[in-house]
Write a protein that holds these residues in place. Structure first.
Motif, PDB file in Angstrom:
ATOM      1  N   THR A 143       0.844  -1.193   0.000  1.00 57.32           N
ATOM      2  CA  THR A 143       0.000   0.000   0.000  1.00 57.32           C
ATOM      3  C   THR A 143       0.881   1.246   0.000  1.00 57.32           C
ATOM      4  OG1 THR A 143      -1.743  -1.145   1.220  1.00 57.32           O
ATOM      5  CG2 THR A 143      -1.815   1.258   1.223  1.00 57.32           C
ATOM      6  N   PHE A 144       0.639   2.122  -0.949  1.00 53.97           N
ATOM      7  CA  PHE A 144       1.426   3.344  -1.085  1.00 53.97           C
ATOM      8  C   PHE A 144       0.560   4.563  -0.769  1.00 53.97           C
ATOM      9  CE2 PHE A 144       3.398   0.128  -3.666  1.00 53.97           C
ATOM     10  CZ  PHE A 144       4.757   0.310  -3.436  1.00 53.97           C
ATOM     11  N   LEU A 145       1.085   5.420   0.101  1.00 58.32           N
ATOM     12  CA  LEU A 145       0.412   6.641   0.518  1.00 58.32           C
ATOM     13  C   LEU A 145       1.367   7.821   0.334  1.00 58.32           C
ATOM     14  CD1 LEU A 145      -0.827   5.198   3.924  1.00 58.32           C
ATOM     15  CD2 LEU A 145      -2.268   5.509   1.920  1.00 58.32           C
ATOM     16  N   ILE A 146       0.874   9.031   0.541  1.00 56.16           N
ATOM     17  CA  ILE A 146       1.737  10.207   0.587  1.00 56.16           C
ATOM     18  C   ILE A 146       1.937  10.581   2.049  1.00 56.16           C
ATOM     19  CG2 ILE A 146       1.996  12.643  -0.013  1.00 56.16           C
ATOM     20  CD1 ILE A 146       0.381  12.169  -2.488  1.00 56.16           C
ATOM     21  N   LYS A 147       3.200  10.509   2.517  1.00 56.91           N
ATOM     22  CA  LYS A 147       3.496  10.825   3.907  1.00 56.91           C
ATOM     23  C   LYS A 147       4.665  11.796   4.006  1.00 56.91           C
ATOM     24  CE  LYS A 147       1.705   6.666   6.143  1.00 56.91           C
ATOM     25  NZ  LYS A 147       1.964   5.636   7.168  1.00 56.91           N
ATOM     26  N   GLU A 148       4.672  12.586   5.090  1.00 57.26           N
ATOM     27  CA  GLU A 148       5.773  13.507   5.345  1.00 57.26           C
ATOM     28  C   GLU A 148       7.046  12.710   5.618  1.00 57.26           C
ATOM     29  OE1 GLU A 148       8.524  16.253   6.673  1.00 57.26           O
ATOM     30  OE2 GLU A 148       7.810  14.612   7.959  1.00 57.26           O
ATOM     31  N   GLU A 149       8.145  13.167   5.086  1.00 53.93           N
ATOM     32  CA  GLU A 149       9.366  12.365   5.062  1.00 53.93           C
ATOM     33  C   GLU A 149       9.920  12.038   6.448  1.00 53.93           C
ATOM     34  OE1 GLU A 149      13.531  12.256   2.543  1.00 53.93           O
ATOM     35  OE2 GLU A 149      12.429  14.127   2.721  1.00 53.93           O
ATOM     36  N   ARG A 151       8.308  13.058   9.720  1.00 55.35           N
ATOM     37  CA  ARG A 151       7.305  12.833  10.765  1.00 55.35           C
ATOM     38  C   ARG A 151       6.348  11.691  10.437  1.00 55.35           C
ATOM     39  NH1 ARG A 151       7.166  18.293   9.965  1.00 55.35           N
ATOM     40  NH2 ARG A 151       5.096  18.183   9.015  1.00 55.35           N
ATOM     41  N   ASN A 152       6.383  11.213   9.185  1.00 52.93           N
ATOM     42  CA  ASN A 152       5.531  10.109   8.759  1.00 52.93           C
ATOM     43  C   ASN A 152       4.045  10.466   8.834  1.00 52.93           C
ATOM     44  OD1 ASN A 152       5.616   7.495   7.634  1.00 52.93           O
ATOM     45  ND2 ASN A 152       4.911   6.595   9.564  1.00 52.93           N
ATOM     46  N   THR A 153       3.754  11.761   8.757  1.00 52.11           N
ATOM     47  CA  THR A 153       2.362  12.226   8.804  1.00 52.11           C
ATOM     48  C   THR A 153       1.724  12.056   7.427  1.00 52.11           C
ATOM     49  OG1 THR A 153       2.951  13.884  10.462  1.00 52.11           O
ATOM     50  CG2 THR A 153       0.857  14.179   9.312  1.00 52.11           C
ATOM     51  N   GLU A 154       0.572  11.407   7.398  1.00 52.98           N
ATOM     52  CA  GLU A 154      -0.090  11.145   6.123  1.00 52.98           C
ATOM     53  C   GLU A 154      -0.837  12.382   5.631  1.00 52.98           C
ATOM     54  OE1 GLU A 154      -3.487   8.209   4.185  1.00 52.98           O
ATOM     55  OE2 GLU A 154      -2.787   7.872   6.244  1.00 52.98           O
ATOM     56  N   LEU A 155      -0.735  12.647   4.340  1.00 57.20           N
ATOM     57  CA  LEU A 155      -1.435  13.762   3.719  1.00 57.20           C
ATOM     58  C   LEU A 155      -2.862  13.327   3.396  1.00 57.20           C
ATOM     59  CD1 LEU A 155      -0.685  16.656   2.902  1.00 57.20           C
ATOM     60  CD2 LEU A 155      -0.249  15.812   0.591  1.00 57.20           C
ATOM     61  N   LYS A 156      -3.834  14.083   3.923  1.00 54.77           N
ATOM     62  CA  LYS A 156      -5.240  13.744   3.713  1.00 54.77           C
ATOM     63  C   LYS A 156      -5.977  14.931   3.110  1.00 54.77           C
ATOM     64  CE  LYS A 156      -5.495  10.225   7.326  1.00 54.77           C
ATOM     65  NZ  LYS A 156      -6.281   9.689   8.455  1.00 54.77           N
ATOM     66  N   MET A 157      -7.206  14.682   2.668  1.00 50.85           N
ATOM     67  CA  MET A 157      -7.983  15.754   2.040  1.00 50.85           C
ATOM     68  C   MET A 157      -9.420  15.741   2.564  1.00 50.85           C
ATOM     69  SD  MET A 157      -8.651  14.216  -1.807  1.00 50.85           S
ATOM     70  CE  MET A 157      -9.721  15.579  -2.300  1.00 50.85           C
ATOM     71  N   TYR A 158     -10.038  16.893   2.516  1.00 49.29           N
ATOM     72  CA  TYR A 158     -11.433  17.031   2.914  1.00 49.29           C
ATOM     73  C   TYR A 158     -12.323  16.577   1.764  1.00 49.29           C
ATOM     74  CZ  TYR A 158     -15.962  19.262   3.622  1.00 49.29           C
ATOM     75  OH  TYR A 158     -17.307  19.502   3.727  1.00 49.29           O
TER      76      TYR A 158
END
Length: 299
Positions: A143-149, A151-158
């Motif tokens: 599974t591939f997501l977009i995360k901050e390099e 902090r590993n924080t995932e980028l989400k959207m409204y």
């Protein structure tokens, strides 16, 4: 453990479309693989994807099997590949971006306020079911997501009317050849490897999976569906039979010129398969027993 179905390949294009035309099955697959809180799904045929302001070629369009749209507005492109293809991941990205752009264009035509366009723009995800390995390691589901390099924080959207933000991007690969019993994954995901890999189920299937499996029973198919499946199977088998023929022809001639001619025919067939995107250069080079550099001279 043997195959569940002897006379059908669950990952052939026609079969995949038949399975996912059942909205109950499509919804459960998407919920299991993407962990999305959807309650309903609407299917859009593959040839309806990329229609708005599309400038891509026709053969580019038909590679996408089906688009699932959920009640939370998220969309999932389901793509299946039998052979390892050159630039497959690049093409997945192109499909995804094109779908996002077409959604944006449709919203521009309907919405007067600019902010409303982005407020209603749905995320687009991809499920890739592949019969060849693409990644190193033994993990069958990636599974591939977009995360901050750092902090590993995932980028989400409204997403409008959704109770919480959802992932901006999610691409899931199911590599069927990496399946083995006792994989370290949630069985709700593993069972789809078993389903499309034509493996025996290692846990009792629920009603949705039984429903999906019944769709693979040829006795329930129409004459037209059986005819189409036979044709698809014939075309697929033709590619690999042509390789075997080229090898046998060279052996039959039994002389140096004939052997060379057989090798040339085999090489030309493999080059055509590479250009059509059915196999990678690495696979062709291995079959010809030459290096990638030597193969490049013929491409």
């Amino acid at each position: 453990m043997g195959e569940r179905h002897k006379n059908i390949k669950p990952i052939y294009d026609l079969v995949v479309k038949k399975v996912f035309r059942n909205e109950t099955v499509a919804l459960q697959f998407v919920k299991d693989i993407f962990e999305l809180p959807a309650k309903s799904a609407k299917l859009i045929e593959g040839n309806q994807i990329f229609t708005a302001n599309s400038n891509v070629d026709t053969d580019f369009n038909i590679a996408v099997d089906i688009l699932v749209e959920l009640d939370n507005h998220a969309q999932v492109i389901i793509e299946v590949q039998l052979a390892k293809q050159v630039f497959f991941i690049n093409r997945i990205w192109a499909y995804l971006c094109k779908q996002v752009n077409d959604n944006l264009e449709r919203l521009k035509q309907k919405e007067e306020e600019k902010l409303a366009i982005y407020k209603k723009l749905p995320p687009v995800y991809v499920a890739a079911i592949v019969d060849q390995n693409y990644f190193d390691g033994d993990e069958a589901i990636s599974t591939f997501l977009i995360k901050e390099e750092t902090r590993n924080t995932e980028l989400k959207m409204y997403v409008e009317n959704n109770t919480k933000d959802i992932p901006l991007l999610k691409i899931v690969f199911l590599e069927l050849k990496k399946y083995k019993e006792n994989l370290n994954n949630d069985y709700k995901k593993i069972r789809w490897l078993e389903f499309f890999g034509n493996k025996q189920y290692t846990s009792k299937p629920d009603d949705v999976l039984i429903q999906a499996d019944n769709l693979l029973n040829l006795r329930n198919w129409s004459k037209e569906e059986k005819r189409m499946y036979d044709e698809v199977t014939r075309q697929q088998d033709h590619y690999w039979a042509s390789l075997a023929y080229a090898q046998e022809e060279g052996m039959r001639l039994g002389i140096e010129q004939g052997i060379e001619r057989g090798k040339e025919q085999e090489r030309n067939t493999l080059i055509s398969l590479i250009k059509d995107g059915y196999i990678s250069a690495e696979v062709a080079a291995e079959k010809l027993n030459i290096s990638i550099e030597e193969l490049d001279e013929y491409l």
